[in-house]
Design an enzyme around this catalytic site. Sequence first.
Site, PDB file in Angstrom:
ATOM      1  CG  ASP A 153      36.955  47.753  37.300  1.00  0.00           C
ATOM      2  OD1 ASP A 153      36.413  47.747  36.453  1.00  0.00           O
ATOM      3  OD2 ASP A 153      37.124  46.434  37.906  1.00  0.00           O
ATOM      4  CG  HIS A 156      34.006  39.392  35.861  1.00  0.00           C
ATOM      5  ND1 HIS A 156      34.501  39.997  34.647  1.00  0.00           N
ATOM      6  CD2 HIS A 156      32.469  39.629  36.055  1.00  0.00           C
ATOM      7  CE1 HIS A 156      33.235  40.227  33.816  1.00  0.00           C
ATOM      8  NE2 HIS A 156      32.363  40.069  34.585  1.00  0.00           N
ATOM      9  CG  ASP A 171      38.982  45.739  34.947  1.00  0.00           C
ATOM     10  OD1 ASP A 171      39.269  45.713  33.333  1.00  0.00           O
ATOM     11  OD2 ASP A 171      37.905  44.899  35.263  1.00  0.00           O
ATOM     12  CD  GLU A 184      37.799  41.009  33.605  1.00  0.00           C
ATOM     13  OE1 GLU A 184      37.454  40.698  32.427  1.00  0.00           O
ATOM     14  OE2 GLU A 184      37.332  40.725  34.614  1.00  0.00           O
ATOM     15  CG  HIS A 226      39.081  42.425  38.537  1.00  0.00           C
ATOM     16  ND1 HIS A 226      38.963  44.024  38.233  1.00  0.00           N
ATOM     17  CD2 HIS A 226      40.156  42.520  39.364  1.00  0.00           C
ATOM     18  CE1 HIS A 226      39.697  44.754  39.031  1.00  0.00           C
ATOM     19  NE2 HIS A 226      40.626  43.854  39.708  1.00  0.00           N
ATOM     20  CG  ASP A 261      34.919  44.490  39.781  1.00  0.00           C
ATOM     21  OD1 ASP A 261      33.955  44.658  38.878  1.00  0.00           O
ATOM     22  OD2 ASP A 261      35.996  44.419  39.444  1.00  0.00           O
ATOM     23  CG  ASP A 317      36.737  47.474  32.693  1.00  0.00           C
ATOM     24  OD1 ASP A 317      37.019  48.113  33.658  1.00  0.00           O
ATOM     25  OD2 ASP A 317      36.211  46.392  32.930  1.00  0.00           O
ATOM     26  CG  HIS A 322      32.623  47.436  35.525  1.00  0.00           C
ATOM     27  ND1 HIS A 322      33.741  47.275  34.706  1.00  0.00           N
ATOM     28  CD2 HIS A 322      31.471  47.768  34.805  1.00  0.00           C
ATOM     29  CE1 HIS A 322      33.059  47.375  33.438  1.00  0.00           C
ATOM     30  NE2 HIS A 322      31.717  47.736  33.384  1.00  0.00           N
TER      31      HIS A 322
END
Length: 297
Positions: A121, A138, A224, A269, A97, A125, A226, A123
Site C-alpha cells: 500500500d 479505509h 491496495d 481500492e 480497504h 492504514d 494505489d 499508505h
Amino acid sequence: MDVAIIGGRLDLGAGRRGVEMGPAAIRTAGLREHLVRLGHRIVADEDVALPEGVPVDVGDPTVKYADAVAAVAARLSETVRGHLVAGAVPVVLGGDHSLAIGSIAGAAAAASGRLGVIWIDAHGDVNTPETTPSGNIHGMPLAVALGYGDARLVAVGGPGAKVRPEAVVMLGLRDLDPGEKAFIRRLGLQAYTMHDIDRYGMSAVLERALSALPPVEALHVSLDLDALDPSDAPGVGTPVPGGITYREAHLAMEMLYETGLVRSVDVVEVNPILDERNRTAIAAVRLVGSLLGDRLL
C-alpha cells in the site's frame, strides 16, 4: 488450487464514491477466466452482503459509518474463514480497504493465531480515531487488525488483535500521516518505503522482510492498487506518485507465491470512475495471477 472469489462492494470506508464498482471491474477484466486458465478451480463467486440502504448519518466523525463497516466486516470474516476451513483460497475484491478488517479476522481465525500479513500500500492504514485526519475507516484497517482503534471494529471476528506486530510487513509506503509514523515506530513494524525499494531493489527488500517474519502458518496478502505508480494504476481513489512499478509488483507477487504460504488475498481500492479503459482492474487480475502461480515461462 480451489479459489473463492468474494466481492465487497463497500465504499463507506473511503472518502469518495466509485470503489464500490471495483469488484465488477475486476470481474469484467477476466479474473475468473484467468485463474481457470492457470488450472485453478473456482468454488465460489459471490458478494458479501451489504447494509440495506446507504446510512445517512456518518456517526462519530472520527470513525465514519463504523456500525455499517463493522457489520460488513463481520460477514466477510465468516465468509473468509469458512472458505479457508474448506481448503479454498479466498480472493476478496474491493471496495475500499476497510474490507481488510473482515478478511484478516477470518484468515486469523483459520490460522490459529499464526497469521502473517503482507500489507502492500502507498499508505500505512494504521490511523486510529485519535490520529485520523479524515475519519475514513479505509485508513485504519491494519491498526484494527493489530488490536487498536474503535471497539466495534476491533471486535470483528472475536476480541483483540488478529495479528502480531512482528508478523506484519508493510511494503511500498510513501504517504504516511504523523500519527501513523509514530504508530509504526512504537510497535516496531517492518515498514519498507519506496526509498528502501529504490535503494535496495524489490527482491532484496522482500527477501529481508520474509526472513524476518516469525514462523507463520499462513500469509494474508492485502494489495491496495494505489501501491502501484499511478502511471500503471490510474484508477484508484488516492493516487500517490512515485510508486511500485508494474514489473516490481509482479516480482513481489511471484516471490510471495514461492513461499508456499499464501492462503488469502485482498485486492482493493480499484475505482473504475477514475480508470483508463479498465487498466487498473486488468493490472489487478494479472497481479492476482502472479500471486497464485502464473509465470512468464
